[in-house]
Write a protein that holds these residues in place. Structure first.
Motif, short mmCIF file in Angstrom:
data_model
loop_
_atom_site.label_atom_id
_atom_site.label_comp_id
_atom_site.label_asym_id
_atom_site.label_seq_id
_atom_site.Cartn_x
_atom_site.Cartn_y
_atom_site.Cartn_z
N GLU A 241 0.62 -1.49 0.28
CA GLU A 241 0.39 -0.07 0.17
C GLU A 241 0.99 1.06 -0.17
OE1 GLU A 241 -3.52 2.14 2.60
OE2 GLU A 241 -2.26 0.07 3.60
N ALA A 242 1.55 1.32 1.01
CA ALA A 242 2.95 2.67 0.81
C ALA A 242 3.93 2.61 -0.55
CB ALA A 242 3.95 2.50 1.86
N TRP A 243 4.75 1.58 -0.99
CA TRP A 243 4.68 1.11 -2.42
C TRP A 243 3.39 2.36 -2.85
CZ3 TRP A 243 9.72 0.57 -4.89
CH2 TRP A 243 8.88 0.16 -6.25
N ASN A 244 2.42 1.61 -3.90
CA ASN A 244 1.40 2.13 -4.45
C ASN A 244 0.95 3.72 -4.32
OD1 ASN A 244 1.41 0.26 -5.86
ND2 ASN A 244 -0.37 -1.42 -5.03
N LYS A 245 1.44 4.06 -3.41
CA LYS A 245 0.46 4.80 -2.83
C LYS A 245 1.51 6.61 -3.31
CE LYS A 245 0.32 8.77 0.84
NZ LYS A 245 0.37 8.75 2.26
N VAL A 246 3.04 5.88 -3.31
CA VAL A 246 4.19 6.99 -3.78
C VAL A 246 4.20 7.03 -4.69
CG1 VAL A 246 6.74 6.98 -2.97
CG2 VAL A 246 5.77 6.35 -1.27
N MET A 247 4.08 5.89 -5.62
CA MET A 247 3.88 5.78 -7.30
C MET A 247 3.05 6.80 -7.75
SD MET A 247 6.93 3.95 -7.77
CE MET A 247 6.98 3.75 -9.28
N ASN A 248 1.95 6.28 -6.57
CA ASN A 248 1.02 7.21 -7.86
C ASN A 248 1.01 8.71 -8.03
OD1 ASN A 248 -0.21 4.24 -8.59
ND2 ASN A 248 -1.85 4.34 -6.54
N VAL A 249 1.03 8.97 -6.38
CA VAL A 249 1.54 10.44 -6.58
C VAL A 249 2.17 10.89 -7.37
CG1 VAL A 249 1.82 12.37 -4.95
CG2 VAL A 249 0.17 10.58 -3.96
N ASN A 250 3.70 10.09 -6.70
CA ASN A 250 4.95 11.28 -7.83
C ASN A 250 4.70 10.77 -8.81
OD1 ASN A 250 5.27 11.48 -5.31
ND2 ASN A 250 6.85 10.10 -5.19
N VAL A 251 4.37 9.78 -9.84
CA VAL A 251 4.24 8.94 -11.05
C VAL A 251 3.04 9.22 -12.07
CG1 VAL A 251 5.68 7.20 -12.67
CG2 VAL A 251 6.68 7.48 -10.46
N THR A 252 2.54 8.79 -10.98
CA THR A 252 0.64 8.72 -12.02
C THR A 252 0.55 9.86 -11.86
OG1 THR A 252 0.38 6.16 -11.44
CG2 THR A 252 -1.98 7.60 -12.23
N GLY A 253 0.76 11.07 -10.95
CA GLY A 253 -0.04 12.14 -10.80
C GLY A 253 1.10 13.10 -11.76
N THR A 254 1.90 13.10 -12.28
CA THR A 254 3.30 14.06 -13.07
C THR A 254 2.62 13.71 -14.20
OG1 THR A 254 4.97 13.52 -11.66
CG2 THR A 254 5.45 13.92 -13.53
N PHE A 255 2.05 12.36 -14.39
CA PHE A 255 1.59 12.11 -16.30
C PHE A 255 0.44 12.49 -16.08
CE2 PHE A 255 -1.11 8.82 -17.91
CZ PHE A 255 -1.33 8.68 -18.87
N LEU A 256 -1.33 12.57 -14.99
CA LEU A 256 -1.89 13.24 -15.76
C LEU A 256 -2.26 14.06 -15.48
CD1 LEU A 256 -4.13 10.57 -12.38
CD2 LEU A 256 -4.14 10.06 -14.68
N LEU A 257 -1.49 15.09 -14.56
CA LEU A 257 -1.54 16.70 -15.14
C LEU A 257 -1.02 17.05 -16.20
CD1 LEU A 257 -2.40 19.13 -12.85
CD2 LEU A 257 -2.08 16.48 -12.24
N SER A 258 0.45 16.59 -16.65
CA SER A 258 1.18 16.90 -17.95
C SER A 258 0.48 16.53 -19.11
CB SER A 258 2.14 16.17 -17.81
OG SER A 258 3.29 16.15 -16.96
N LYS A 259 -0.56 15.05 -18.85
CA LYS A 259 -1.47 15.07 -19.73
C LYS A 259 -2.30 16.33 -20.40
CE LYS A 259 -4.27 11.09 -21.04
NZ LYS A 259 -5.37 9.99 -20.14
N ALA A 260 -3.53 16.06 -19.16
CA ALA A 260 -4.08 17.63 -19.57
C ALA A 260 -4.23 18.62 -19.36
CB ALA A 260 -4.75 17.47 -18.12
N VAL A 261 -2.30 19.09 -18.75
CA VAL A 261 -2.29 20.08 -19.40
C VAL A 261 -1.39 20.43 -20.57
CG1 VAL A 261 -0.95 22.50 -18.24
CG2 VAL A 261 -2.24 21.20 -16.91
N GLY A 262 -1.09 19.87 -21.04
CA GLY A 262 -0.11 19.32 -22.06
C GLY A 262 -1.44 19.84 -22.97
#
Length: 257
Positions: free
Chosen positions: A111-132
């Motif tokens: 759960e901790a691993w997934n939280k960190v990956m989701n915020v740091n990596v997936t979050g960066t992807f989602l914002l870049s995609k939407a704003v991009g």
């Protein structure tokens, strides 16, 4: 062009995640000082509201806070649409929201691993995609991903024991390089800053326990303060960096040498 014009952000709009405290607030402040309008996002909207109000009063710029979970795609889309409605454009995206978890590898919960990956990596992807998508339409944009010196090097567990965080930040660095080459044709610059050890809420626990050991790994023998990231952040957001993309700028006291 004069040097001060190279660093001017008058009339620009920046969306900064994790903008209510720490490094995000420091970046927001230097942008405001250079005339930039600010959309500050985090899960704690009240923190962003407070920073937005302070910077608006101090520098006379438009600033607004938004509640956002960067791991939720529908929220990301909704907030980006709200920002575009409020500000009409986004010139600069700073993907700063981050999470960490300290534990030996053999004891780290999934759960901790997934939280960190989701915020740091997936979050960066989602914002870049939407704003991009918006930046592609306007044929211009600056994306700055906040990576970490921890994504460029490794340390023994006596210094840091956050394998999910270090792995996620290494992923952010590669994401930065790959996205830079994908979107260069759209006049979108994608770069990363890799901060070393700064005094923030996220690092407070580590520094309380291991500051002496951490400082020993830094050639300049000091911890980053509230001003040391501002130069890199303004450089990558402005015309001063108009021939720079896909790079990682380490602001780490030499710790990755």
């Amino acid at each position: 062009m004069k040097v001060n014009e190279l660093f001017d952000l008058t009339g620009k709009v920046a969306l900064i995640t994790g903008g209510g405290r720490g490094l995000g607030e420091q970046i927001a402040e230097v942008y405001a000082e250079m005339g930039c309008e600010l959309a500050l996002c985090s899960r704690k909207k009240e923190s962003c509201d407070g920073v937005a109000e302070r910077l608006s009063n101090e520098y006379g710029i438009k600033a607004k806070g938004y509640a956002l979970d960067v791991t939720n795609e529908e929220q990301v889309k909704s907030v980006v649409n709200k920002v575009l409605a409020d500000f009409e454009k986004v010139d600069i995206l700073v993907n700063n929201s981050g999470a960490t978890w300290g534990a030996p590898v053999e004891e780290m919960p999934l759960e901790a691993w997934n939280k960190v990956m989701n915020v740091n990596v997936t979050g960066t992807f989602l914002l870049s995609k939407a704003v991009g998508k918006h930046m592609i339409e306007q044929n211009h944009g600056k994306i700055i991903n906040i990576a970490s010196a921890a994504g460029l090097t490794v340390r023994p567990p006596e210094v840091t024991n956050t394998i999910g965080y270090t792995t996620s930040k290494a992923a952010v660095i590669h994401f930065t390089k790959d996205l830079a080459i994908k979107w260069a044709r759209h006049n979108i610059y994608v770069n990363a800053i890799a901060p070393g050890m700064f005094r923030t809420k996220m690092t407070k626990g580590t520094l309380e326990q291991k500051e002496e050991k951490v400082v020993e790994t830094i050639p300049l023998r000091k911890i980053g303060d509230e001003n040391m990231l501002k130069g890199a952040a303004i450089y990558l957001a402005t015309q001063a960096s108009d021939f720079v993309t896909g790079t990682v700028l380490s602001v780490d006291g030499g710790s990755t040498l």
